[in-house]
Scaffold this motif. Structure first.
Motif, PDB file in Angstrom:
ATOM      1  N   MET A 135      43.494   3.810  31.183  1.00 57.23           N
ATOM      2  CA  MET A 135      44.235   5.063  31.072  1.00 57.23           C
ATOM      3  C   MET A 135      43.365   6.116  30.411  1.00 57.23           C
ATOM      4  O   MET A 135      42.578   5.820  29.512  1.00 57.23           O
ATOM      5  CB  MET A 135      45.509   4.856  30.238  1.00 57.23           C
ATOM      6  CG  MET A 135      46.292   6.137  29.952  1.00 57.23           C
ATOM      7  SD  MET A 135      47.724   5.834  28.876  1.00 57.23           S
ATOM      8  CE  MET A 135      48.771   4.936  30.012  1.00 57.23           C
ATOM      9  N   THR A 136      43.515   7.353  30.877  1.00 54.45           N
ATOM     10  CA  THR A 136      42.933   8.509  30.197  1.00 54.45           C
ATOM     11  C   THR A 136      44.064   9.313  29.584  1.00 54.45           C
ATOM     12  O   THR A 136      45.021   9.669  30.266  1.00 54.45           O
ATOM     13  CB  THR A 136      42.134   9.386  31.174  1.00 54.45           C
ATOM     14  OG1 THR A 136      41.014   8.643  31.669  1.00 54.45           O
ATOM     15  CG2 THR A 136      41.614  10.639  30.478  1.00 54.45           C
ATOM     16  N   THR A 137      43.967   9.606  28.284  1.00 55.19           N
ATOM     17  CA  THR A 137      45.035  10.274  27.549  1.00 55.19           C
ATOM     18  C   THR A 137      44.442  11.257  26.561  1.00 55.19           C
ATOM     19  O   THR A 137      43.278  11.125  26.163  1.00 55.19           O
ATOM     20  CB  THR A 137      45.900   9.235  26.797  1.00 55.19           C
ATOM     21  OG1 THR A 137      46.784   9.901  25.893  1.00 55.19           O
ATOM     22  CG2 THR A 137      45.042   8.269  25.994  1.00 55.19           C
ATOM     23  N   ASN A 138      45.227  12.237  26.154  1.00 55.27           N
ATOM     24  CA  ASN A 138      44.742  13.130  25.100  1.00 55.27           C
ATOM     25  C   ASN A 138      44.925  12.522  23.715  1.00 55.27           C
ATOM     26  O   ASN A 138      44.467  13.084  22.716  1.00 55.27           O
ATOM     27  CB  ASN A 138      45.392  14.518  25.176  1.00 55.27           C
ATOM     28  CG  ASN A 138      46.893  14.511  24.924  1.00 55.27           C
ATOM     29  OD1 ASN A 138      47.414  13.757  24.112  1.00 55.27           O
ATOM     30  ND2 ASN A 138      47.609  15.397  25.624  1.00 55.27           N
ATOM     31  N   GLY A 139      45.589  11.379  23.634  1.00 53.62           N
ATOM     32  CA  GLY A 139      45.661  10.615  22.405  1.00 53.62           C
ATOM     33  C   GLY A 139      46.725  11.043  21.418  1.00 53.62           C
ATOM     34  O   GLY A 139      47.046  10.300  20.473  1.00 53.62           O
TER      35      GLY A 139
END
Length: 363
Positions: free
Chosen positions: A92-96
Protein backbone atom coordinates in the motif's frame (compact mmCIF):
# COMPACT_ATOMS: atom_id res chain seq x y z
CA UNK A 1 1.26 -11.98 -19.55
CA UNK A 2 3.02 -9.74 -22.06
CA UNK A 3 2.11 -6.58 -23.91
CA UNK A 4 2.76 -5.92 -27.59
CA UNK A 5 6.38 -4.92 -26.81
CA UNK A 6 7.10 -8.23 -25.04
CA UNK A 7 7.20 -6.59 -21.62
CA UNK A 8 5.97 -8.93 -18.89
CA UNK A 9 3.15 -7.43 -16.82
CA UNK A 10 3.39 -8.70 -13.25
CA UNK A 11 2.32 -5.73 -11.14
CA UNK A 12 -1.02 -3.90 -10.76
CA UNK A 13 -1.55 -0.61 -8.92
CA UNK A 14 -5.14 -0.24 -7.76
CA UNK A 15 -6.53 3.16 -6.72
CA UNK A 16 -9.35 2.48 -4.27
CA UNK A 17 -10.66 6.04 -3.96
CA UNK A 18 -9.99 9.52 -5.29
CA UNK A 19 -10.57 10.97 -1.81
CA UNK A 20 -7.62 12.29 0.15
CA UNK A 21 -7.27 14.32 3.32
CA UNK A 22 -4.17 16.11 1.96
CA UNK A 23 -3.91 18.54 -0.95
CA UNK A 24 -0.38 18.12 -2.26
CA UNK A 25 0.07 20.64 -5.11
CA UNK A 26 1.53 18.11 -7.57
CA UNK A 27 -1.48 15.86 -7.12
CA UNK A 28 -4.81 17.50 -6.27
CA UNK A 29 -6.05 21.08 -5.84
CA UNK A 30 -8.83 20.41 -3.34
CA UNK A 31 -9.68 18.29 -0.32
CA UNK A 32 -12.18 15.45 -0.08
CA UNK A 33 -15.18 16.19 -2.29
CA UNK A 34 -18.49 14.31 -2.32
CA UNK A 35 -17.70 12.96 -5.78
CA UNK A 36 -14.51 11.35 -4.48
CA UNK A 37 -16.41 8.74 -2.44
CA UNK A 38 -19.28 8.02 -4.83
CA UNK A 39 -19.53 5.18 -7.32
CA UNK A 40 -16.75 3.28 -5.60
CA UNK A 41 -16.33 -0.33 -6.62
CA UNK A 42 -17.26 -2.86 -3.96
CA UNK A 43 -14.75 -5.44 -2.73
CA UNK A 44 -16.53 -8.14 -4.74
CA UNK A 45 -16.33 -6.05 -7.91
CA UNK A 46 -12.62 -5.52 -7.37
CA UNK A 47 -12.19 -9.24 -6.75
CA UNK A 48 -13.69 -10.00 -10.15
CA UNK A 49 -11.15 -7.67 -11.74
CA UNK A 50 -8.23 -8.88 -9.64
CA UNK A 51 -9.18 -12.49 -10.28
CA UNK A 52 -8.62 -11.81 -13.96
CA UNK A 53 -5.16 -10.40 -13.32
CA UNK A 54 -4.35 -13.38 -11.10
CA UNK A 55 -5.26 -15.72 -13.95
CA UNK A 56 -2.97 -13.73 -16.23
CA UNK A 57 0.01 -14.23 -13.94
CA UNK A 58 0.21 -10.93 -12.05
CA UNK A 59 2.34 -11.42 -8.94
CA UNK A 60 2.04 -8.12 -7.06
CA UNK A 61 -0.76 -5.76 -6.06
CA UNK A 62 -0.37 -2.26 -4.65
CA UNK A 63 -3.33 -0.41 -3.11
CA UNK A 64 -3.25 3.35 -3.60
CA UNK A 65 -5.54 6.38 -3.74
CA UNK A 66 -6.25 9.19 -3.14
CA UNK A 67 -5.68 7.98 0.37
CA UNK A 68 -6.48 4.25 0.43
CA UNK A 69 -7.21 4.30 4.17
CA UNK A 70 -10.32 6.36 3.32
CA UNK A 71 -11.77 3.50 1.26
CA UNK A 72 -14.66 2.35 3.48
CA UNK A 73 -14.30 -1.37 2.62
CA UNK A 74 -10.54 -1.71 2.94
CA UNK A 75 -10.52 -4.30 5.71
CA UNK A 76 -13.06 -6.46 3.89
CA UNK A 77 -11.06 -6.33 0.67
CA UNK A 78 -7.80 -7.25 2.42
CA UNK A 79 -9.50 -10.11 4.28
CA UNK A 80 -10.85 -11.58 1.03
CA UNK A 81 -7.47 -11.19 -0.68
CA UNK A 82 -5.80 -12.92 2.23
CA UNK A 83 -8.23 -15.83 1.94
CA UNK A 84 -7.48 -16.24 -1.78
CA UNK A 85 -3.68 -15.83 -1.68
CA UNK A 86 -3.61 -14.72 -5.31
CA UNK A 87 -0.59 -12.43 -5.05
CA UNK A 88 2.79 -13.02 -3.50
CA UNK A 89 2.99 -9.35 -2.53
CA UNK A 90 0.21 -7.00 -1.41
CA UNK A 91 1.38 -3.50 -0.51
CA UNK A 92 0.00 0.00 0.00
CA UNK A 93 1.01 3.60 -0.63
CA UNK A 94 -0.39 6.02 1.97
CA UNK A 95 0.24 9.50 3.26
CA UNK A 96 0.58 7.92 6.70
CA UNK A 97 -1.59 10.39 8.61
CA UNK A 98 -4.29 7.78 9.34
CA UNK A 99 -1.94 4.83 9.70
CA UNK A 100 -0.98 5.11 13.36
CA UNK A 101 -3.98 3.27 14.79
CA UNK A 102 -4.41 0.85 11.89
CA UNK A 103 -0.95 -0.40 10.98
CA UNK A 104 -0.94 -3.55 13.11
CA UNK A 105 -4.41 -4.65 12.02
CA UNK A 106 -3.56 -4.10 8.36
CA UNK A 107 -0.47 -6.27 8.77
CA UNK A 108 -2.60 -9.01 10.31
CA UNK A 109 -4.98 -8.76 7.33
CA UNK A 110 -2.16 -9.66 4.97
CA UNK A 111 -0.69 -6.33 3.94
CA UNK A 112 2.99 -7.08 3.36
CA UNK A 113 4.61 -3.69 2.82
CA UNK A 114 3.80 0.02 3.08
CA UNK A 115 5.18 3.06 1.29
CA UNK A 116 4.57 6.34 3.10
CA UNK A 117 4.72 9.74 1.43
CA UNK A 118 6.86 12.32 3.21
CA UNK A 119 7.91 15.33 1.14
CA UNK A 120 9.52 17.30 3.98
CA UNK A 121 10.63 16.75 7.56
CA UNK A 122 10.24 20.31 8.86
CA UNK A 123 6.75 21.46 9.78
CA UNK A 124 6.58 24.67 7.74
CA UNK A 125 7.63 23.02 4.49
CA UNK A 126 5.46 19.98 5.20
CA UNK A 127 2.40 22.19 5.71
CA UNK A 128 3.02 23.84 2.33
CA UNK A 129 3.62 20.54 0.56
CA UNK A 130 0.44 18.92 1.91
CA UNK A 131 -1.91 21.90 2.04
CA UNK A 132 -2.60 21.10 5.68
CA UNK A 133 -1.48 22.61 8.99
CA UNK A 134 -0.03 20.52 11.78
CA UNK A 135 -0.22 17.02 10.25
CA UNK A 136 3.49 16.15 10.29
CA UNK A 137 3.29 14.60 13.76
CA UNK A 138 0.46 12.29 12.63
CA UNK A 139 2.53 11.12 9.67
CA UNK A 140 5.57 10.48 11.85
CA UNK A 141 3.31 8.53 14.22
CA UNK A 142 2.11 6.50 11.23
CA UNK A 143 5.67 5.74 10.12
CA UNK A 144 6.69 4.61 13.57
CA UNK A 145 3.54 2.48 13.92
CA UNK A 146 4.33 0.85 10.56
CA UNK A 147 7.88 0.09 11.70
CA UNK A 148 6.51 -1.54 14.86
CA UNK A 149 3.80 -3.53 13.04
CA UNK A 150 6.07 -6.10 11.44
CA UNK A 151 5.70 -5.28 7.74
CA UNK A 152 8.26 -6.84 5.42
CA UNK A 153 9.48 -3.35 4.58
CA UNK A 154 8.61 0.28 5.12
CA UNK A 155 9.60 2.78 2.45
CA UNK A 156 9.44 6.56 2.45
CA UNK A 157 8.58 8.36 -0.80
CA UNK A 158 9.72 11.95 -1.30
CA UNK A 159 8.62 13.85 -4.42
CA UNK A 160 11.28 16.32 -5.52
CA UNK A 161 8.99 19.19 -6.43
CA UNK A 162 11.93 21.55 -6.81
CA UNK A 163 15.64 21.59 -6.07
CA UNK A 164 16.39 21.09 -2.37
CA UNK A 165 18.95 23.03 -0.38
CA UNK A 166 21.85 21.03 1.02
CA UNK A 167 20.52 21.66 4.54
CA UNK A 168 17.15 20.11 3.63
CA UNK A 169 18.91 17.08 2.17
CA UNK A 170 20.97 16.70 5.33
CA UNK A 171 17.75 16.74 7.37
CA UNK A 172 16.43 13.83 5.30
CA UNK A 173 19.69 11.94 5.70
CA UNK A 174 19.41 12.35 9.47
CA UNK A 175 16.03 10.58 9.42
CA UNK A 176 17.54 7.77 7.34
CA UNK A 177 19.86 7.14 10.25
CA UNK A 178 16.95 7.24 12.71
CA UNK A 179 14.45 5.01 10.90
CA UNK A 180 15.08 1.54 9.43
CA UNK A 181 13.44 2.41 6.10
CA UNK A 182 14.29 2.51 2.42
CA UNK A 183 13.97 6.11 1.24
CA UNK A 184 13.00 6.71 -2.39
CA UNK A 185 13.18 9.99 -4.28
CA UNK A 186 10.60 10.57 -6.99
CA UNK A 187 10.90 12.98 -9.88
CA UNK A 188 8.23 15.64 -10.23
CA UNK A 189 5.91 14.89 -13.16
CA UNK A 190 4.05 17.49 -15.23
CA UNK A 191 0.41 16.96 -14.30
CA UNK A 192 -2.41 19.53 -14.31
CA UNK A 193 -0.71 21.85 -16.79
CA UNK A 194 2.52 22.21 -14.83
CA UNK A 195 5.81 22.21 -16.71
CA UNK A 196 8.68 19.84 -16.05
CA UNK A 197 11.11 20.99 -13.40
CA UNK A 198 14.15 19.51 -11.72
CA UNK A 199 16.13 18.14 -10.23
CA UNK A 200 16.82 15.55 -12.87
CA UNK A 201 18.24 12.11 -12.15
CA UNK A 202 21.80 13.29 -12.78
CA UNK A 203 21.40 16.47 -10.73
CA UNK A 204 20.00 14.66 -7.71
CA UNK A 205 22.64 11.94 -7.90
CA UNK A 206 25.37 14.59 -8.01
CA UNK A 207 23.93 16.48 -5.04
CA UNK A 208 23.70 13.36 -2.87
CA UNK A 209 27.22 12.36 -3.86
CA UNK A 210 28.57 15.77 -2.86
CA UNK A 211 26.71 15.89 0.46
CA UNK A 212 27.52 12.29 1.41
CA UNK A 213 31.18 12.80 0.64
CA UNK A 214 31.54 9.78 -1.59
CA UNK A 215 30.11 7.92 -4.58
CA UNK A 216 26.70 6.30 -4.64
CA UNK A 217 27.21 2.63 -5.52
CA UNK A 218 24.56 1.19 -7.88
CA UNK A 219 22.80 -1.83 -6.40
CA UNK A 220 20.89 -4.42 -8.37
CA UNK A 221 17.43 -5.28 -7.09
CA UNK A 222 18.17 -8.99 -7.24
CA UNK A 223 21.88 -9.16 -7.95
CA UNK A 224 25.29 -7.80 -7.12
CA UNK A 225 26.38 -4.24 -6.70
CA UNK A 226 27.56 -3.11 -10.09
CA UNK A 227 30.85 -1.80 -8.76
CA UNK A 228 32.37 -4.70 -6.89
CA UNK A 229 35.64 -2.80 -6.38
CA UNK A 230 34.00 -0.26 -4.08
CA UNK A 231 33.12 -2.42 -1.11
CA UNK A 232 30.48 -4.57 -2.74
CA UNK A 233 31.34 -7.79 -0.99
CA UNK A 234 29.76 -8.93 2.24
CA UNK A 235 31.52 -10.75 5.02
CA UNK A 236 30.48 -14.14 3.70
CA UNK A 237 32.23 -13.59 0.41
CA UNK A 238 29.40 -12.83 -2.00
CA UNK A 239 28.27 -9.58 -3.58
CA UNK A 240 25.40 -7.79 -1.90
CA UNK A 241 22.00 -7.11 -3.41
CA UNK A 242 19.53 -4.40 -2.46
CA UNK A 243 17.50 -6.66 -0.20
CA UNK A 244 20.61 -7.75 1.64
CA UNK A 245 22.11 -4.28 2.11
CA UNK A 246 19.10 -3.03 4.05
CA UNK A 247 17.71 -6.30 5.37
CA UNK A 248 19.62 -6.04 8.64
CA UNK A 249 18.15 -2.57 9.16
CA UNK A 250 14.65 -2.94 7.76
CA UNK A 251 14.08 -6.41 9.20
CA UNK A 252 16.23 -6.42 12.31
CA UNK A 253 13.72 -8.55 14.20
CA UNK A 254 12.66 -10.61 11.17
CA UNK A 255 15.78 -12.45 9.90
CA UNK A 256 13.90 -14.43 7.27
CA UNK A 257 11.79 -11.58 5.89
CA UNK A 258 14.08 -10.83 2.94
CA UNK A 259 14.25 -14.35 1.53
CA UNK A 260 11.98 -13.62 -1.42
CA UNK A 261 13.87 -11.79 -4.12
CA UNK A 262 11.54 -8.79 -4.12
CA UNK A 263 10.38 -8.80 -0.52
CA UNK A 264 12.14 -5.54 0.31
CA UNK A 265 12.79 -3.76 -2.96
CA UNK A 266 9.38 -4.63 -4.41
CA UNK A 267 8.17 -4.81 -7.99
CA UNK A 268 8.43 -1.11 -8.85
CA UNK A 269 10.85 0.76 -11.13
CA UNK A 270 13.24 2.29 -8.60
CA UNK A 271 16.97 2.30 -9.25
CA UNK A 272 18.78 1.61 -5.99
CA UNK A 273 22.05 3.01 -4.66
CA UNK A 274 24.05 2.39 -1.51
CA UNK A 275 25.12 5.59 0.21
CA UNK A 276 28.67 5.76 1.58
CA UNK A 277 27.16 5.54 5.09
CA UNK A 278 25.45 2.26 4.21
CA UNK A 279 21.70 2.84 3.70
CA UNK A 280 20.14 2.05 0.34
CA UNK A 281 18.04 4.72 -1.38
CA UNK A 282 15.85 4.49 -4.46
CA UNK A 283 15.54 6.82 -7.43
CA UNK A 284 12.33 6.95 -9.51
CA UNK A 285 12.85 9.44 -12.32
CA UNK A 286 10.50 8.54 -15.19
CA UNK A 287 11.02 11.82 -17.07
CA UNK A 288 14.80 12.25 -17.11
CA UNK A 289 15.67 8.55 -16.67
CA UNK A 290 12.91 6.62 -18.43
CA UNK A 291 12.25 2.98 -17.59
CA UNK A 292 9.57 2.47 -20.26
CA UNK A 293 11.53 -0.38 -21.83
CA UNK A 294 11.14 -2.47 -18.67
CA UNK A 295 7.72 -1.27 -17.50
CA UNK A 296 5.98 -4.19 -15.81
CA UNK A 297 2.85 -2.52 -14.45
CA UNK A 298 -0.60 -1.24 -15.26
CA UNK A 299 -3.00 0.86 -13.18
CA UNK A 300 -6.62 0.53 -12.16
CA UNK A 301 -8.39 3.80 -11.44
CA UNK A 302 -10.95 4.09 -8.65
CA UNK A 303 -13.75 4.32 -11.24
CA UNK A 304 -12.80 0.93 -12.63
CA UNK A 305 -10.73 1.76 -15.68
CA UNK A 306 -7.54 0.04 -16.78
CA UNK A 307 -4.88 2.67 -17.47
CA UNK A 308 -2.05 1.44 -19.64
CA UNK A 309 0.47 4.17 -18.80
CA UNK A 310 0.67 6.75 -16.03
CA UNK A 311 1.64 9.52 -18.45
CA UNK A 312 -0.79 8.68 -21.27
CA UNK A 313 -4.57 8.78 -21.35
CA UNK A 314 -4.98 5.31 -22.88
CA UNK A 315 -7.66 3.57 -20.81
CA UNK A 316 -10.15 0.71 -21.01
CA UNK A 317 -13.45 0.46 -19.11
CA UNK A 318 -13.53 -2.67 -16.95
CA UNK A 319 -16.20 -1.79 -14.40
CA UNK A 320 -18.96 -1.75 -17.02
CA UNK A 321 -18.07 -5.31 -17.98
CA UNK A 322 -18.09 -6.37 -14.32
CA UNK A 323 -21.51 -4.80 -13.80
CA UNK A 324 -22.78 -6.54 -16.90
CA UNK A 325 -21.97 -9.82 -15.19
CA UNK A 326 -18.76 -10.74 -16.98
CA UNK A 327 -16.62 -13.30 -15.19
CA UNK A 328 -12.94 -13.04 -14.29
CA UNK A 329 -12.18 -15.43 -17.14
CA UNK A 330 -13.97 -13.19 -19.65
CA UNK A 331 -12.26 -10.11 -18.25
CA UNK A 332 -8.88 -11.80 -18.58
CA UNK A 333 -9.41 -12.30 -22.31
CA UNK A 334 -10.42 -8.66 -22.70
CA UNK A 335 -7.42 -7.45 -20.71
CA UNK A 336 -5.04 -9.49 -22.88
CA UNK A 337 -6.42 -7.75 -25.97
CA UNK A 338 -6.23 -4.30 -24.40
CA UNK A 339 -2.58 -4.78 -23.42
CA UNK A 340 -1.68 -5.08 -27.08
CA UNK A 341 -2.52 -1.38 -27.41
CA UNK A 342 0.23 -0.20 -25.04
CA UNK A 343 2.65 2.36 -26.43
CA UNK A 344 6.38 1.77 -26.43
CA UNK A 345 7.06 4.81 -24.25
CA UNK A 346 5.65 8.05 -22.91
CA UNK A 347 6.54 11.47 -24.25
CA UNK A 348 9.51 13.65 -23.37
CA UNK A 349 9.52 16.07 -20.37
CA UNK A 350 7.72 18.77 -22.36
CA UNK A 351 4.74 16.46 -22.91
CA UNK A 352 1.25 17.87 -22.72
CA UNK A 353 -0.32 17.21 -19.33
CA UNK A 354 -2.52 14.09 -19.25
CA UNK A 355 -6.21 14.96 -19.29
CA UNK A 356 -6.90 12.89 -16.19
CA UNK A 357 -5.39 14.62 -13.14
CA UNK A 358 -2.98 12.72 -10.93
CA UNK A 359 -5.44 12.42 -8.06
CA UNK A 360 -7.93 10.77 -10.43
CA UNK A 361 -5.35 8.27 -11.69
CA UNK A 362 -3.98 7.13 -8.37
CA UNK A 363 -0.59 7.30 -6.73
Amino acid sequence: MQDNWQRTIEYVRLSLTEACNFCCPYCRPEAITPESQTNLLTPDEWLTVLGAFHQLGVRALRLTGGEPLLYPHLDELLQKLQERQWFEDVSMTTNGSLLGKRAKELQKLGLNRVNISLDAVDEDTFDIRTGRIGELSAVIEGIEAALAAGFTSVKINTVLMEPMSDDMVRSLLAYMEKWPVIWRFIEYMPFQGQTFRGPTFEEWQAQLTRICGGPLIPVEKNGAKKDAKKGAESGNGHALDADEVNADKVNADKPTAAKKSKSVTGFGPATYYALPQGPVVGFIFPMSHSYCHECNRVRLTSDGRLRLCLLRDDEADLVSLVRQGKSSEELAEHIKDVLQLRREQHEEPDMAAPKRAMWRIGG
